[in-house]
Design a protein around this motif. Structure first.
Motif, PDB file in Angstrom:
ATOM      1  N   LEU A  65      21.601 -53.306 -51.031  1.00 26.67           N
ATOM      2  CA  LEU A  65      21.845 -52.633 -49.039  1.00 26.67           C
ATOM      3  C   LEU A  65      21.578 -53.217 -48.072  1.00 26.67           C
ATOM      4  O   LEU A  65      20.691 -54.445 -48.280  1.00 26.67           O
ATOM      5  N   PRO A  66      22.538 -53.211 -47.684  1.00 31.96           N
ATOM      6  CA  PRO A  66      22.477 -53.793 -46.206  1.00 31.96           C
ATOM      7  C   PRO A  66      21.074 -53.892 -45.551  1.00 31.96           C
ATOM      8  O   PRO A  66      20.813 -53.250 -45.204  1.00 31.96           O
ATOM      9  N   GLU A  67      20.330 -55.289 -44.881  1.00 30.71           N
ATOM     10  CA  GLU A  67      18.852 -55.583 -43.889  1.00 30.71           C
ATOM     11  C   GLU A  67      19.200 -54.866 -42.994  1.00 30.71           C
ATOM     12  O   GLU A  67      19.933 -56.135 -41.920  1.00 30.71           O
ATOM     13  N   PHE A  68      18.603 -54.669 -42.291  1.00 30.09           N
ATOM     14  CA  PHE A  68      18.200 -54.217 -41.287  1.00 30.09           C
ATOM     15  C   PHE A  68      17.366 -54.689 -40.074  1.00 30.09           C
ATOM     16  O   PHE A  68      16.116 -54.455 -40.787  1.00 30.09           O
ATOM     17  N   PRO A  69      17.232 -54.996 -39.243  1.00 27.44           N
ATOM     18  CA  PRO A  69      16.566 -55.024 -37.962  1.00 27.44           C
ATOM     19  C   PRO A  69      15.347 -53.472 -38.634  1.00 27.44           C
ATOM     20  O   PRO A  69      15.717 -52.322 -37.984  1.00 27.44           O
ATOM     21  N   THR A  70      13.957 -53.874 -38.739  1.00 25.67           N
ATOM     22  CA  THR A  70      12.533 -53.244 -39.187  1.00 25.67           C
ATOM     23  C   THR A  70      12.960 -52.293 -37.662  1.00 25.67           C
ATOM     24  O   THR A  70      12.853 -52.876 -36.344  1.00 25.67           O
ATOM     25  N   PRO A  71      12.137 -51.338 -37.467  1.00 25.26           N
ATOM     26  CA  PRO A  71      11.749 -50.356 -36.073  1.00 25.26           C
ATOM     27  C   PRO A  71      11.061 -51.323 -35.090  1.00 25.26           C
ATOM     28  O   PRO A  71      10.680 -51.875 -33.875  1.00 25.26           O
ATOM     29  N   SER A  72       9.823 -51.796 -35.721  1.00 25.47           N
ATOM     30  CA  SER A  72       8.598 -53.600 -35.035  1.00 25.47           C
ATOM     31  C   SER A  72       9.703 -54.379 -34.300  1.00 25.47           C
ATOM     32  O   SER A  72       9.760 -55.052 -33.206  1.00 25.47           O
ATOM     33  N   ALA A  73      10.887 -54.685 -35.412  1.00 25.89           N
ATOM     34  CA  ALA A  73      11.543 -55.730 -34.740  1.00 25.89           C
ATOM     35  C   ALA A  73      13.024 -55.340 -33.954  1.00 25.89           C
ATOM     36  O   ALA A  73      12.840 -56.534 -32.639  1.00 25.89           O
ATOM     37  N   GLN A  74      13.411 -54.483 -34.031  1.00 19.92           N
ATOM     38  CA  GLN A  74      14.064 -53.919 -32.737  1.00 19.92           C
ATOM     39  C   GLN A  74      13.333 -53.688 -31.345  1.00 19.92           C
ATOM     40  O   GLN A  74      13.726 -53.742 -30.599  1.00 19.92           O
ATOM     41  N   LEU A  75      11.708 -52.761 -31.761  1.00 22.72           N
ATOM     42  CA  LEU A  75      11.500 -53.210 -30.704  1.00 22.72           C
ATOM     43  C   LEU A  75      10.749 -54.336 -29.806  1.00 22.72           C
ATOM     44  O   LEU A  75      11.029 -54.463 -28.861  1.00 22.72           O
ATOM     45  N   GLU A  76      10.736 -55.318 -30.149  1.00 25.33           N
ATOM     46  CA  GLU A  76      10.479 -56.591 -30.061  1.00 25.33           C
ATOM     47  C   GLU A  76      11.520 -57.450 -29.319  1.00 25.33           C
ATOM     48  O   GLU A  76      11.698 -57.841 -28.003  1.00 25.33           O
TER      49      GLU A  76
END
Length: 200
Positions: A60-71
């Motif tokens: 599966l492709p690795e997407f930014p985690t919600p924490s990384a998106q918020l940062e």
């Protein structure tokens, strides 16, 4: 490239399942069941095993985690603040923008609000859209329209549109803050009911 493909096939489920079939063919050969046709039996069982094995699933492709998106939104918000500091806005619009900035700063600061946001991707999307698209577009279109209005006066003042846009964006942020507050309130109520039920 060819070596990596070969290694990938050797570790694949098709090869492992086929090898298990080939081993079964060897067992049949040593027990005398396969007879003189043992090479065909071994090869056939290997091929059958390779065919029935489930296909390899690509990772599966690795997407930014919600924490990384918020940062990332927090970082873009700081960059947006530098841009807004250079814009000369009318007092009313500047006041509304300051209220919006204060509200978003409180939402994005590390703490309980950020912890709730991490579990609510839709809210992170709303903040991201406001920071990266809505506010920059509102301010930039005001600056450009104001310049044209000075050349050709008589049109509706661009300040009115900017104030209305900033009011709507502030209301959207307030609704988000209210939703987060309600989430915490429901959590508190749920815990109260749990304790009440446990005591009965």
């Amino acid at each position: 490239m060819a070596t990596s493909r070969l290694l990938g096939y050797l570790e694949s489920s098709k090869n492992l399942t086929g090898s298990a079939g080939g081993l079964l063919g060897l067992v049949l050969t040593f027990t005398g069941v396969a007879g003189p046709y043992w090479p065909v039996v071994v090869a056939g069982l290997y091929g059958a095993g390779a065919l029935i094995a489930p296909p390899e699933r690509p990772p599966l492709p690795e997407f930014p985690t919600p924490s990384a998106q918020l940062e990332a939104v927090r970082s873009d918000f700081e960059r947006l603040g530098g841009y807004l500091a250079e814009i000369d806005l009318p007092p009313a619009a500047a006041g509304r923008l300051k209220e919006w900035e204060d509200l978003l700063s409180a939402l994005l600061d590390p703490g309980w609000a950020a912890e709730l946001l991490v579990n609510d991707p839709e809210s992170v999307h709303v903040l991201s859209r406001a920071v990266r698209q809505d506010i920059p577009e509102a301010v930039d279109s005001f600056v450009r329209t104001r310049w044209w209005t000075r050349l050709a006066p008589g049109q509706e003042a661009p300040e009115r549109h900017l104030e209305r846009q900033l009011t709507l964006l502030k209301e959207e942020a307030e609704q988000l803050a209210t939703a987060l507050r309600d989430t915490e309130a429901r959590r508190q109520e749920t815990h109260t009911r749990y304790l009440e039920d446990r005591g009965t």
